[in-house]
Enzyme design. Structure first.
Site, PDB file in Angstrom:
ATOM      1  N   GLU A 181       1.517   8.215  -3.985  1.00 32.70           N
ATOM      2  CA  GLU A 181       2.242   7.766  -2.794  1.00 32.70           C
ATOM      3  C   GLU A 181       3.572   8.494  -2.660  1.00 32.70           C
ATOM      4  O   GLU A 181       3.989   8.848  -1.551  1.00 32.70           O
ATOM      5  CB  GLU A 181       2.454   6.253  -2.851  1.00 32.70           C
ATOM      6  N   HIS A 199       3.784  10.872   0.535  1.00 24.51           N
ATOM      7  CA  HIS A 199       4.574  10.244   1.599  1.00 24.51           C
ATOM      8  C   HIS A 199       6.082  10.221   1.318  1.00 24.51           C
ATOM      9  O   HIS A 199       6.882  10.579   2.179  1.00 24.51           O
ATOM     10  CB  HIS A 199       4.087   8.813   1.827  1.00 24.51           C
ATOM     11  N   HIS A 233       0.853  -1.194   0.000  1.00 24.11           N
ATOM     12  CA  HIS A 233       0.000   0.000   0.000  1.00 24.11           C
ATOM     13  C   HIS A 233       0.885   1.239   0.000  1.00 24.11           C
ATOM     14  O   HIS A 233       0.673   2.164  -0.753  1.00 24.11           O
ATOM     15  CB  HIS A 233      -0.926   0.003   1.217  1.00 24.11           C
TER      16      HIS A 233
END
Length: 227
Positions: free
Chosen positions: A111, A115, A60
């Site tokens: 992502e 992040h 994920h």
């Protein structure tokens, strides 16, 4: 422009600079390497997944996180080195967009921007972010599906005890506690995600902080967890 207007502009510029500087200094204490069980993820989605899900845990995300919170996000990009295309075949296997695999690149980009940009200096650039995930999942054997399989816990739809799942993961993570995420579908509780946590260097496992509380819809009960 009058004096009042000039004062207003100067004040706003100053506040903008403060905001930029503060956003660039948001720190992190550890990494969360979160993997999601495709079958459960698709079960939780209101719209059916476009492709049949595999009975696998796939990535994920790798998330720089804060012990005290909030977690950093959307940080300034310090070094520009774009993701190399030669990584993408591996990423498509270990890090698919489970909902729609034709949108893998959009998922990876999201992502990275949300992040990965916050992992500096451990994560140096975009390409390094994805290389790090591949290394963790494959070379460092942090593939959760394989860790569970070694403990004879297979994705056969049986109901498991929380402690059995946790102990299996501990055996593959230097006896450090993982973070588990569950979801309730009708009367059944499914295992959705497992997170492995490591220190700021990304080299050493740590106990995952901040488990889901019993009042959370993602809390995992002590028994009868479907996997």
């Amino acid at each position: 422009m009058g004096i009042t207007g000039m004062v207003y502009v100067v004040t706003m510029v100053f506040l903008l600079i403060v905001l930029i500087l503060s956003s660039s200094t948001v720190g992190y204490d550890y990494f969360q390497f979160t993997q999601q069980y495709q079958l459960a993820v698709c079960n939780s989605n209101r719209t059916p997944c476009k492709d049949p899900p595999d009975k696998l845990f796939t990535v994920h995300g790798l998330w720089p996180s804060s012990m005290a919170g909030p977690d950093p996000s959307n940080c300034p990009i310090r070094n520009i080195r774009k993701r190399e295309k030669l990584l993408e075949p591996q990423l498509a296997i270990i890090w698919p967009n489970v909902f729609d695999r034709t949108k893998n690149k959009l998922f990876w980009d999201k992502e990275w921007m949300k992040h990965g940009t916050c992992g500096y200096p451990t994560i140096d650039n975009e390409n390094h972010y994805f290389e790090t995930v591949i290394k963790m999942y494959i070379s460092k054997k942090q593939n959760v599906s394989r860790i569970l399989s070694k403990a004879k816990i297979e994705p056969d739809g049986k109901k498991r005890a929380l402690l059995d799942i946790e102990n299996a993961i501990r055996n593959g993570a230097d006896n450090k506690k993982p973070k588990l995420k569950c979801q309730k579908k009708g009367t059944t509780t499914e295992l959705v995600e497992i997170t492995l946590c490591s220190d700021k260097s990304g080299e050493h496992f740590i106990d995952c902080p901040h488990p889901f509380e019993p009042i959370s819809p993602h809390y995992c009960p002590t028994n009868n967890i479907k996997y």
